[in-house]
Scaffold this active site. Structure first.
Site, PDB file in Angstrom:
ATOM      1  N   ASP A 149     -57.077 -13.783 -52.045  1.00 52.97           N
ATOM      2  CA  ASP A 149     -57.135 -13.022 -52.318  1.00 52.97           C
ATOM      3  C   ASP A 149     -58.840 -12.236 -52.424  1.00 52.97           C
ATOM      4  O   ASP A 149     -59.024 -12.312 -53.065  1.00 52.97           O
ATOM      5  CB  ASP A 149     -57.566 -13.109 -54.148  1.00 52.97           C
ATOM      6  CG  ASP A 149     -57.332 -12.826 -54.858  1.00 52.97           C
ATOM      7  OD1 ASP A 149     -57.128 -11.462 -54.992  1.00 52.97           O
ATOM      8  OD2 ASP A 149     -57.360 -13.270 -56.285  1.00 52.97           O
ATOM      9  N   HIS A 194     -64.754  -5.148 -52.186  1.00 53.28           N
ATOM     10  CA  HIS A 194     -65.680  -4.291 -53.192  1.00 53.28           C
ATOM     11  C   HIS A 194     -66.828  -3.600 -52.614  1.00 53.28           C
ATOM     12  O   HIS A 194     -67.694  -4.596 -51.888  1.00 53.28           O
ATOM     13  CB  HIS A 194     -65.916  -4.464 -55.012  1.00 53.28           C
ATOM     14  CG  HIS A 194     -64.746  -4.639 -55.722  1.00 53.28           C
ATOM     15  ND1 HIS A 194     -64.515  -3.786 -56.045  1.00 53.28           N
ATOM     16  CD2 HIS A 194     -64.104  -6.041 -56.564  1.00 53.28           C
ATOM     17  CE1 HIS A 194     -62.839  -4.040 -57.235  1.00 53.28           C
ATOM     18  NE2 HIS A 194     -63.045  -5.626 -56.772  1.00 53.28           N
TER      19      HIS A 194
HETATM   20  O1  DOR Z   1     -60.091 -10.320 -59.108  1.00 51.56           O
HETATM   21  C1  DOR Z   1     -60.101  -9.184 -58.491  1.00 51.56           C
HETATM   22  N1  DOR Z   1     -59.502  -8.583 -57.986  1.00 51.56           N
HETATM   23  N2  DOR Z   1     -58.253 -10.280 -59.725  1.00 51.56           N
HETATM   24  C2  DOR Z   1     -57.513  -9.297 -59.194  1.00 51.56           C
HETATM   25  O2  DOR Z   1     -56.522  -9.936 -60.103  1.00 51.56           O
HETATM   26  C3  DOR Z   1     -57.522  -7.996 -58.291  1.00 51.56           C
HETATM   27  C4  DOR Z   1     -58.204  -8.187 -57.567  1.00 51.56           C
HETATM   28  C5  DOR Z   1     -59.004  -6.624 -57.268  1.00 51.56           C
HETATM   29  O3  DOR Z   1     -57.579  -5.853 -56.801  1.00 51.56           O
HETATM   30  O4  DOR Z   1     -59.999  -6.521 -57.223  1.00 51.56           O
HETATM   31 ZN    ZN Z   2     -55.354 -10.101 -55.930  1.00 55.06          ZN
END
Ligand code: DOR
Ligand code: ZN
Length: 428
Positions: free
Chosen positions: A310, A314
């Site tokens: 995941d 950012h």
């Molecule tokens: O914390 C998260 N960031 N959860 C998600 O489901 C999406 C992801 C993102 O795309 O930044």
């Molecule tokens: Zn995700």
């Protein structure tokens, strides 16, 4: 160039292999596996020989849940930097989520991702297209067209499909194409306004919480729909004890449910937020110690099929702000393998089970011809040094973003060689 991997511990769950052997790569594919390939070989300068004694040679690791930010958010990650991070972390294939800008809900975006990835030629990139247009949960996308363009799965990840009829139609439509649906399970009527896990820590910090049932209810719903329509569903980023229990029961009943979790859900609890660390802000949120225990049990007994990063990059624009305003997500491509190896060191998984969850099963769930060292398959190979100790340093990441709460952690075990299609894409 042909390559001989000499004397490594070859582990391939699909072929039930766990033995010290040689492996010969010819023309990008796996040509031979055996005890004495090197011994019986005539000296041939066209073959590169790598001595891998003490190393683990595994089918290339597959991250079935990555966020590359291209198109649209190239300042956070591009397909190229994401692929560089992937191979550095031992991943030969990654599947990328559609929450880009524009969203990957039409074939031009899917094709763009495939084209860019092909050009950079680092890791294999498999696009996951959106379930609904704009991931808005209203109208289904053109599944057939998207699949034809290269999409391997459908997901509105980042957002749930709140409308149950739409989810039912999505499961039925995808099932007719033999393509998986990956479900982000979150009841937004319960999670709205929440910033972290609802519990003692959120009370202490005075932050609004997200309860476990926001996830559990949607897992239960998706299982019910899959049961009723005799379709399969894959549950993304499982974080709660309740989800593990529901998925375990569904599997016992023979339903076609698969699930993944991410390393942060078995490595951290909501205590990681006690200093308002925005790098530990993620959705679903980091949970309690009891949830972490349940996740580990679910991994160990096979309830949770896969481990996925995941990876959610950012930039400091989104993260170096007050907790409330920070975007959620953490990067994981360069730490996932090592954090997961800790499960092996701690006796929660065998090495074979770990490789199953990070290579064999992701390939099976996504229905891609990867995840094995069978003769004739593409030479996608991850070589791990199980003894190598290293300290996580966000400034050394290949990823464009640095948002990892694991900075400074001392980890043991690391990918030291990543081979994709017979070519070395990363080595230390
Ligand atoms: O914390 C998260 N960031 N959860 C998600 O489901 C999406 C992801 C993102 O795309 O930044
Ligand atoms: Zn995700």
């Amino acid at each position: 160039m042909n390559i001989l991997l000499k004397g490594g511990r070859i582990v391939d769950p699909l072929q039930n292999i766990d033995e010290e052997m040689d492996l010969l790569i010819e023309e990008g594919g796996i040509a031979q596996i055996g005890k004495d390939i090197y011994k019986n070989m005539k000296t041939d300068p066209a073959i590169k020989i790598l001595n891998l004694e003490g190393k683990i040679v595994a089918p290339g690791f597959i991250d079935m849940h990555t966020h590359l930010r291209e198109p649209g958010f190239e300042y956070k990650e591009t397909i190229r930097t994401g692929c560089e991070a992937a191979v550095a972390g031992g991943f030969t294939s990654i599947a990328c989520m559609p929450n880009t800008n524009p969203i990957n809900d039409n074939r031009s975006v899917t094709e763009l991702i495939c084209r860019q990835a092909m050009q950079y030629n680092l890791a294999n990139v498999y696009p996951i297209a959106a379930i609904s247009k704009g991931s808005e949960g209203i109208t289904l996308t053109e599944f057939g067209d998207l699949k034809d363009a290269g999409a391997v799965a459908f997901s509105d990840d980042g957002k749930p499909v709140m409308n149950s009829t739409l989810m039912r139609r999505a499961l039925e439509y995808a099932s007719s194409l033999g393509t998986p649906i990956i479900s982000h399970c979150e009841d937004t009527s319960l999670s709205a306004g929440g910033l972290m896990n609802e519990g003692i820590v959120s009370t202490e910090l005075g932050l609004p919480g997200i309860s476990n049932i926001a996830e559990d209810i949607m897992v239960a719903r998706d299982i019910a729909i899959a049961d009723y329509t005799n379709t399969s569903v894959h549950i993304a980023h499982v974080s709660t004890a309740g989800s593990v229990r529901l998925i375990r029961q569904a599997k016992e009943r023979g339903l076609k449910v698969t699930a993944e979790t991410a390393p942060h859900y078995f490595s951290l609890t909501d205590e990681a937020l006690s200093k308002y660390d925005t790098y530990a802000k993620v959705y679903p949120p980091l949970r309690s110690a009891d949830d972490v225990t349940a996740i580990k049990e679910g991994l160990s007994d096979g309830t949770i099929d896969a481990i996925a990063s995941d990876h959610a990059p950012h930039s400091s624009i989104e993260k170096d702000v007050e907790f409330e305003y920070a975007s959620s997500g953490m990067i994981g491509l360069e730490t996932s393998l090592s954090l997961s190896l800790k499960l092996v060191a701690d006796g929660i998984l065998t090495l074979d089970q770990l490789i199953l969850k990070m290579s064999t099963k992701p390939a099976w769930i996504l229905r891609i011809p990867k995840g094995t060292l069978k003769i004739g398959s593409d030479a996608d190979i991850t070589v791990i040094d199980p003894e190598r100790e290293w300290t996580v340093d966000i400034n050394k990441f290949r990823s464009k973003s640095k948002n990892s709460p694991f900075n400074g952690w001392k980890l043991k075990g690391k990918a030291v060689l990543t081979i994709v299609g017979g070519a070395i894409k990363f080595s230390v």
